[in-house]
Design an enzyme around this catalytic site. Sequence first.
Site, mmCIF file in Angstrom:
data_model
loop_
_atom_site.group_PDB
_atom_site.id
_atom_site.type_symbol
_atom_site.label_atom_id
_atom_site.label_comp_id
_atom_site.label_asym_id
_atom_site.label_seq_id
_atom_site.Cartn_x
_atom_site.Cartn_y
_atom_site.Cartn_z
ATOM 1 N N ASP A 16 0.816 -1.210 0.000
ATOM 2 C CA ASP A 16 0.000 0.000 0.000
ATOM 3 C C ASP A 16 0.858 1.273 0.000
ATOM 4 O O ASP A 16 0.752 2.109 0.880
ATOM 5 C CB ASP A 16 -0.920 -0.051 1.234
ATOM 6 N N GLU A 39 1.703 0.001 14.128
ATOM 7 C CA GLU A 39 0.777 0.732 13.263
ATOM 8 C C GLU A 39 -0.588 0.720 13.915
ATOM 9 O O GLU A 39 -1.034 -0.326 14.419
ATOM 10 C CB GLU A 39 0.622 0.069 11.882
ATOM 11 N N TYR A 62 -5.770 -2.479 13.521
ATOM 12 C CA TYR A 62 -6.730 -1.570 12.866
ATOM 13 C C TYR A 62 -8.171 -1.800 13.309
ATOM 14 O O TYR A 62 -9.088 -1.603 12.524
ATOM 15 C CB TYR A 62 -6.587 -1.676 11.342
ATOM 16 N N GLU A 69 4.258 -7.141 8.072
ATOM 17 C CA GLU A 69 3.015 -7.871 7.821
ATOM 18 C C GLU A 69 3.152 -9.059 6.877
ATOM 19 O O GLU A 69 2.437 -9.139 5.861
ATOM 20 C CB GLU A 69 1.940 -6.919 7.300
#
Length: 650
Positions: free
Chosen positions: A216, A558, A522, A458
């Site tokens: 991303d 994150e 997230y 990740e």
Amino acid sequence: MTSEKPTGEPLKMDRRDFLLGVAGTGAAAMAPGNEGGKLPAEIAAEEPHQHGVVRLLLPQQNAHRNRIDLLGLWDFQLDPEDAGVSAQWFHGLPSPRTIAVPCSWNDLFNDAADYLGPAWYFREVWVPAAWRRQRIFLYFGSVNYAAQAWINGTAVGSHLGGHLPFAFEIASHLAWDRSNLISVRVENVQTATRVPPGGNSRGGLGGMELPATSYDYFPYAGIHRQVQLVALPETYIEDITVVTSIEGASGIVNVKAQANAEWSGAGKVQLGTAGSAREAELEFRRGFAETTMRVPEAVFWSPDAPHLYPLELTLSAHGTLLDSYRLDIGIRTVEARGEQLLLNGQPIFLKGFSRHEDFAISGRGLNLPVVVRDAELLKWVGANSFRTSHYPYSPECMELADRYGFMVIDEIPAVGMTFSDGETNIQKRLTQCLRDIDDLIARDKNHPSVIAWSVANEPGTGYSPGGAVPKAEAVAAGTKFFTQLLGRAREQDGTRPVTFTTVQGGPLEWTALCDIACLNAYFGWYSLGGRLDQAAQAFARYLDHVNSVVPKPTIITECGAGTLAGVHDEPPQMWTEEYQVEFLRHYLEVVSKRSFMAGLHVWNFQEFKTPQSIIRPAGQNNKGVFTRDRRPKMAAHFLRSRWNRSLRTT
Ligand code: BDP
């Protein structure tokens, strides 16, 4: 959408699954990252080899060493037909335009916006006659991704992998009575076996993005950092490794030095500034020398007092200096012990961001004003730390981290590692990752600011129901991969913790191999969006679960919410500035109640460019706490008010 649960399946896959559901296709069905130009099939199929690569200390200038900066305007030409090598473009480009070096090419030319295929750089340079008896190298700070260089039409070497330096030795190819022609062929074709891999598997955003990547952020291409001609003396310092420890109020500084060509002779280390400097003699045997120095009443490097000591290493023969090299070192220790992260023996809490090197127009090209501005803003907001997500940052950025006192998690470009596409691909990626970690540690090992190495971001199994590889097999392949990669980092540097960042819900077998559990989370964005109280509960359960399986210091590397600057609402809605503040407030609250938490990095410091897709407005990831031009959103003010309170306060 997947629902949150404390264990088991990756929890953040909803982003990808959602898109896969809509598109009915994965990135595998698409050409790899080449929509912006036709790519020759052989480039995608056959990875070029790396050859002629020399590793140098970061070039510097002094009485014995010299360098010529080759930054500026170069000739440039796209080569969508890959005709350049056979048409011998290394002698001159048929119809060049002008490009800036360093810079990514994508934001400069409309016809190259999504182009990742081959392109050529070309320029002339005179080499001073005084360099005739020197060793001469062509040095690059970073070229993304594959680089091949020619001097006066002769190939001098090739290199694979962005974000890390490399050099080729070129003296024998130089002309002294005329100017020399330098040409560089660069491409950033997205393939399955590169690091990061291209749109080979399911794709970071589900395979619908342009260009197709498995990650991303925008796959910017070009010559991104310094290009220099470097002159070194015949006998020169090849490498220096400084390791510091603490005994009471004293700093212990161990220096290992390597000279080229197994040189034997005398050297010296001078530590500290004139007046208070200490000296130690070095005796080089077969190119190697070592000494240990004691600094009584030392000032230890820390975010509060980032004190640096100048260290100069010299080589000499018969009273004549042959070479010297200067470093600024910090005396400090770092250790993951039990559930704590210790700096100079004291528990430390990381407050800061995972970031990107990204700015409009210059793309991923070195932009020194932005490097300085970012350091200033990090200080302003009260951060004491950042991660170089998702690749090594410029040497200048690392130098500033030493000076400003930022504790850095230093990461290689291993984003999107998966383990379901066969042993051959996995092995090729591992080879590149091992090369990257070797080069990163070689480049950054003497920075006091670097407190940990991260070997991936990740990684996932790559498993899909009905796929050829059972999930357990993919997990086992990942375990083997990370055992080797983390092992290599520990072998190269036994003084810093090693880790990688785990995708929310990723296999904890892998996280258990790390010295620090680094988690990207997230809840409240990709799952439980708009339901921040439930998200906070799910986040808390997740942290406690991870800690029960991996009882180690834990860092949120994150967490963040997409936020459109200037968009407000009450009660907070997703995408508003209020929502980003509330999201972060909930995370800080959960983290502050857990003693095993050693830090929190917000995703992201600033907004950044990413491939176009239906979940990234205007091709931008909006989770920045600052806008792309570095203006604070409400969340920046919120973090500033929290982080400037005290070191421990989250
Ligand atoms: C994480 C990735 C990062 C993404 C971020 C996001 O590590 O590269 O940009 O999520 O989705 O998965 O914003």
